[in-house]
Design a protein around this motif. Sequence first.
Motif, PDB file in Angstrom:
ATOM      1  N   ARG A  55      -3.325  -3.603  -6.297  1.00 32.51           N
ATOM      2  CA  ARG A  55      -4.318  -3.859  -5.249  1.00 32.51           C
ATOM      3  C   ARG A  55      -3.529  -4.227  -3.994  1.00 32.51           C
ATOM      4  NH1 ARG A  55      -8.640  -7.889  -7.849  1.00 32.51           N
ATOM      5  NH2 ARG A  55      -9.180  -8.026  -5.633  1.00 32.51           N
ATOM      6  N   PHE A  56      -2.901  -3.195  -3.418  1.00 32.26           N
ATOM      7  CA  PHE A  56      -1.918  -3.396  -2.370  1.00 32.26           C
ATOM      8  C   PHE A  56      -2.483  -4.047  -1.114  1.00 32.26           C
ATOM      9  CE2 PHE A  56      -0.058   0.350  -4.687  1.00 32.26           C
ATOM     10  CZ  PHE A  56       0.925  -0.390  -5.323  1.00 32.26           C
ATOM     11  N   GLU A  57      -3.657  -3.638  -0.701  1.00 31.07           N
ATOM     12  CA  GLU A  57      -4.233  -4.204   0.525  1.00 31.07           C
ATOM     13  C   GLU A  57      -4.519  -5.695   0.346  1.00 31.07           C
ATOM     14  OE1 GLU A  57      -8.059  -3.571   3.455  1.00 31.07           O
ATOM     15  OE2 GLU A  57      -7.357  -1.868   2.271  1.00 31.07           O
ATOM     16  N   ASP A  58      -5.115  -6.053  -0.787  1.00 31.06           N
ATOM     17  CA  ASP A  58      -5.404  -7.468  -1.053  1.00 31.06           C
ATOM     18  C   ASP A  58      -4.114  -8.280  -1.153  1.00 31.06           C
ATOM     19  OD1 ASP A  58      -8.151  -6.967  -1.110  1.00 31.06           O
ATOM     20  OD2 ASP A  58      -8.158  -6.611  -3.275  1.00 31.06           O
ATOM     21  N   ALA A  59      -3.127  -7.725  -1.847  1.00 34.59           N
ATOM     22  CA  ALA A  59      -1.841  -8.418  -1.993  1.00 34.59           C
ATOM     23  C   ALA A  59      -1.173  -8.603  -0.632  1.00 34.59           C
ATOM     24  CB  ALA A  59      -0.930  -7.648  -2.938  1.00 34.59           C
ATOM     25  N   ALA A  60      -1.222  -7.580   0.208  1.00 32.82           N
ATOM     26  CA  ALA A  60      -0.622  -7.682   1.540  1.00 32.82           C
ATOM     27  C   ALA A  60      -1.295  -8.780   2.360  1.00 32.82           C
ATOM     28  CB  ALA A  60      -0.717  -6.337   2.264  1.00 32.82           C
ATOM     29  N   ASN A  61      -2.613  -8.879   2.256  1.00 31.09           N
ATOM     30  CA  ASN A  61      -3.334  -9.937   2.975  1.00 31.09           C
ATOM     31  C   ASN A  61      -2.898 -11.315   2.500  1.00 31.09           C
ATOM     32  OD1 ASN A  61      -4.800  -8.134   4.532  1.00 31.09           O
ATOM     33  ND2 ASN A  61      -6.509  -8.059   3.096  1.00 31.09           N
ATOM     34  N   VAL A  62      -2.763 -11.485   1.199  1.00 29.22           N
ATOM     35  CA  VAL A  62      -2.362 -12.781   0.645  1.00 29.22           C
ATOM     36  C   VAL A  62      -0.931 -13.105   1.055  1.00 29.22           C
ATOM     37  CG1 VAL A  62      -1.911 -14.038  -1.500  1.00 29.22           C
ATOM     38  CG2 VAL A  62      -3.997 -12.684  -1.270  1.00 29.22           C
ATOM     39  N   PHE A  63      -0.021 -12.136   0.920  1.00 32.31           N
ATOM     40  CA  PHE A  63       1.369 -12.385   1.312  1.00 32.31           C
ATOM     41  C   PHE A  63       1.482 -12.681   2.804  1.00 32.31           C
ATOM     42  CE2 PHE A  63       2.785  -9.733  -2.516  1.00 32.31           C
ATOM     43  CZ  PHE A  63       3.068 -10.865  -3.272  1.00 32.31           C
ATOM     44  N   SER A  64       0.673 -12.039   3.621  1.00 27.71           N
ATOM     45  CA  SER A  64       0.680 -12.317   5.064  1.00 27.71           C
ATOM     46  C   SER A  64       0.224 -13.743   5.342  1.00 27.71           C
ATOM     47  CB  SER A  64      -0.204 -11.320   5.800  1.00 27.71           C
ATOM     48  OG  SER A  64       0.335 -10.025   5.704  1.00 27.71           O
ATOM     49  N   MET A  65      -0.743 -14.209   4.573  1.00 26.87           N
ATOM     50  CA  MET A  65      -1.200 -15.600   4.729  1.00 26.87           C
ATOM     51  C   MET A  65      -0.072 -16.565   4.374  1.00 26.87           C
ATOM     52  SD  MET A  65      -5.193 -15.390   3.413  1.00 26.87           S
ATOM     53  CE  MET A  65      -4.916 -16.664   2.271  1.00 26.87           C
ATOM     54  N   VAL A  66       0.661 -16.262   3.305  1.00 23.36           N
ATOM     55  CA  VAL A  66       1.788 -17.116   2.913  1.00 23.36           C
ATOM     56  C   VAL A  66       2.831 -17.152   4.033  1.00 23.36           C
ATOM     57  CG1 VAL A  66       3.706 -17.381   1.286  1.00 23.36           C
ATOM     58  CG2 VAL A  66       1.433 -16.797   0.433  1.00 23.36           C
ATOM     59  N   LEU A  67       3.141 -15.976   4.585  1.00 25.84           N
ATOM     60  CA  LEU A  67       4.145 -15.912   5.648  1.00 25.84           C
ATOM     61  C   LEU A  67       3.694 -16.614   6.921  1.00 25.84           C
ATOM     62  CD1 LEU A  67       5.544 -12.302   5.238  1.00 25.84           C
ATOM     63  CD2 LEU A  67       6.657 -14.474   4.640  1.00 25.84           C
ATOM     64  N   SER A  68       2.391 -16.716   7.140  1.00 27.03           N
ATOM     65  CA  SER A  68       1.916 -17.435   8.328  1.00 27.03           C
ATOM     66  C   SER A  68       2.212 -18.929   8.220  1.00 27.03           C
ATOM     67  CB  SER A  68       0.423 -17.196   8.546  1.00 27.03           C
ATOM     68  OG  SER A  68      -0.350 -17.854   7.569  1.00 27.03           O
ATOM     69  N   VAL A  69       2.363 -19.422   7.003  1.00 23.77           N
ATOM     70  CA  VAL A  69       2.680 -20.831   6.785  1.00 23.77           C
ATOM     71  C   VAL A  69       4.179 -21.020   6.546  1.00 23.77           C
ATOM     72  CG1 VAL A  69       2.237 -22.834   5.308  1.00 23.77           C
ATOM     73  CG2 VAL A  69       0.387 -21.260   5.850  1.00 23.77           C
TER      74      VAL A  69
END
Length: 107
Positions: A55-69
């Motif tokens: 589920r690449f799009e969902d995973a990318a969104n989650v990883f982007s949230m992690v990187l924002s922090v």
Amino acid sequence: MSTITLREYHALINTLIEKNANDEAIFHCTNILTNYPKDATTYQQLGQALLEKKRFEDAANVFSMVLSVFPDDFMAHAGLSEIHEENRELDKAIWHMEQAFETQPSN
């Protein structure tokens, strides 16, 4: 009802991911996030489980949230590198892998 520490819960989720029980891992991650919406470790695990489920799009969104922090998070950069490679976005994949390498050169 038994209680479990968050650390033990994270260990359980890691075991589920290792055993390829990603749907169950995703369920437990979302359960944790309802009570602890700022828990970065759970977001990392959720991203990993979503990536394993392709589920690449969902995973990318989650990883982007992690990187924002945590802009230097190894797991998020490595996950995004894999996602971009899968999407044939090689420049972005290389950039994220370079970022991951900078944070953990021995990995």
